[in-house]
Design a protein around this motif. Sequence first.
Motif, short mmCIF file in Angstrom:
data_model
loop_
_atom_site.label_atom_id
_atom_site.label_comp_id
_atom_site.label_asym_id
_atom_site.label_seq_id
_atom_site.Cartn_x
_atom_site.Cartn_y
_atom_site.Cartn_z
N ARG A 69 -3.29 2.29 -4.73
CA ARG A 69 -4.76 2.33 -4.48
C ARG A 69 -5.93 1.47 -2.76
N MET A 70 -4.42 0.94 -2.25
CA MET A 70 -4.86 0.43 -0.36
C MET A 70 -5.01 2.34 -0.57
N LYS A 71 -3.87 2.84 -0.49
CA LYS A 71 -3.70 4.17 0.32
C LYS A 71 -5.71 5.18 0.18
N MET A 72 -6.01 4.97 -1.33
CA MET A 72 -7.05 5.87 -1.99
C MET A 72 -8.42 4.38 -1.69
N ALA A 73 -7.81 4.04 -1.12
CA ALA A 73 -9.65 2.81 -0.64
C ALA A 73 -9.72 3.45 1.09
N VAL A 74 -8.03 3.64 1.71
CA VAL A 74 -8.37 3.44 2.94
C VAL A 74 -8.87 5.54 3.16
N LYS A 75 -8.37 6.41 2.28
CA LYS A 75 -9.36 7.01 2.31
C LYS A 75 -10.77 7.41 2.44
N GLN A 76 -11.24 6.73 1.91
CA GLN A 76 -12.86 6.17 1.18
C GLN A 76 -13.54 5.58 2.29
N ILE A 77 -12.67 4.84 2.77
CA ILE A 77 -12.88 4.62 3.79
C ILE A 77 -13.31 5.20 5.50
N ARG A 78 -12.31 6.04 5.45
CA ARG A 78 -12.53 7.14 6.64
C ARG A 78 -12.97 7.93 6.51
N ALA A 119 -8.11 -5.08 0.39
CA ALA A 119 -7.14 -6.26 -0.59
C ALA A 119 -7.44 -7.17 -0.60
N LEU A 120 -8.72 -8.00 -0.17
CA LEU A 120 -8.41 -9.49 -0.81
C LEU A 120 -9.42 -9.22 -2.37
N SER A 121 -10.68 -8.44 -1.99
CA SER A 121 -11.24 -8.42 -3.10
C SER A 121 -10.03 -8.59 -4.58
N ALA A 180 -7.50 -8.77 -4.64
CA ALA A 180 -6.10 -9.79 -5.08
C ALA A 180 -7.06 -10.47 -6.27
N GLU A 181 -8.30 -10.82 -5.84
CA GLU A 181 -9.12 -11.55 -6.12
C GLU A 181 -8.87 -11.12 -7.72
N ASN A 182 -9.13 -9.84 -7.99
CA ASN A 182 -9.46 -9.18 -9.39
C ASN A 182 -8.19 -10.05 -10.30
N LEU A 183 -7.19 -8.76 -9.28
CA LEU A 183 -5.50 -8.94 -9.98
C LEU A 183 -4.97 -10.02 -10.37
N ALA A 184 -5.75 -11.64 -9.58
CA ALA A 184 -5.83 -13.02 -10.26
C ALA A 184 -6.47 -13.22 -11.38
N GLN A 185 -7.71 -13.05 -11.68
CA GLN A 185 -8.54 -13.45 -12.70
C GLN A 185 -7.65 -11.95 -13.95
N GLY A 186 -7.39 -11.26 -13.62
CA GLY A 186 -6.40 -10.39 -14.46
C GLY A 186 -5.74 -10.80 -14.95
N ILE A 187 -4.42 -11.37 -14.17
CA ILE A 187 -3.29 -12.45 -14.78
C ILE A 187 -3.44 -13.22 -15.56
N GLU A 188 -4.23 -14.35 -14.95
CA GLU A 188 -4.74 -15.19 -15.61
C GLU A 188 -5.04 -14.73 -17.03
N SER A 189 -5.95 -14.08 -17.12
CA SER A 189 -6.98 -14.00 -18.47
C SER A 189 -5.72 -12.62 -19.72
N HIS A 190 -4.92 -12.54 -18.66
CA HIS A 190 -3.72 -12.59 -20.16
C HIS A 190 -2.89 -13.76 -20.26
N GLY A 191 -3.34 -14.89 -19.88
CA GLY A 191 -2.72 -16.07 -19.81
C GLY A 191 -1.29 -16.19 -18.93
N TYR A 192 -1.63 -15.63 -17.90
CA TYR A 192 -0.24 -16.09 -16.93
C TYR A 192 -0.38 -17.52 -16.44
N VAL A 193 0.53 -18.66 -16.75
CA VAL A 193 0.36 -19.92 -16.02
C VAL A 193 1.51 -20.29 -15.31
N GLU A 194 1.20 -20.70 -14.16
CA GLU A 194 2.56 -20.42 -13.43
C GLU A 194 3.90 -21.70 -13.61
#
Length: 199
Positions: free
Chosen positions: A112-121, A146-148, A150-164
């Motif tokens: 995703r980061m590779k694709m994002a860098v291509k889109q930015i360029r 990447a920060l955006s 990461a935030e989406n990923l954290a929300q996705g993990i929590e919505s799937h019931g992950y608890v540290e």
Amino acid sequence: MKASLITNLIVIACAFIFLLIKKIKIKDLLLLVFVPLIAAFTVFATLYWFNDHPDHYYAWVLSSRIYVYVFTIACVVKTTTATELARSLEQNMHLPSKFAYGVLAALNIIPRMKMAVKQIRTAGMMRGLYLSFWSPMLYFKAILVALSSAENLAQGIESHGYVEDQKRSAIIKIPLTKQDRGLFIFVLIVFNVCLFMFK
């Protein structure tokens, strides 16, 4: 010291044969041989030519160890996916779930980061702005993406019931078989015998 060098060479030879049996591409095999050569040569030169007390055996041991790491990791990569390895480490070696999930998240976000860098360029070029590989603006924008993500990923993990630090069930179990344990013990015995034989 001699035993360590011979053991390193045996490990490299075994890994090389294993990769050939697994039908590794010649191009990939050549990369495994020539890319670490710079690091191995640097280690050897530092310990032998630029040392007050040069010891060529010690230099050979540490430089050959680079190839041991590269070839053994290549054997793991050739037979196991990153997901299987992370799950196995979590289930069998009791690696904390947060590390296993963190590794998987990092590996899955790379495309995703590779694709994002291509889109930015591409967006920059449409505005008449060329963002080179070393452009600070490119990396600043990539960090924001990447920060955006990461935030989406954290929300996705929590919505799937992950608890540290909570025990989790495994949907896909990766057990250690008797064959795996037997192979591990066999390899351990062989290398210990090599260390004692070539002392």
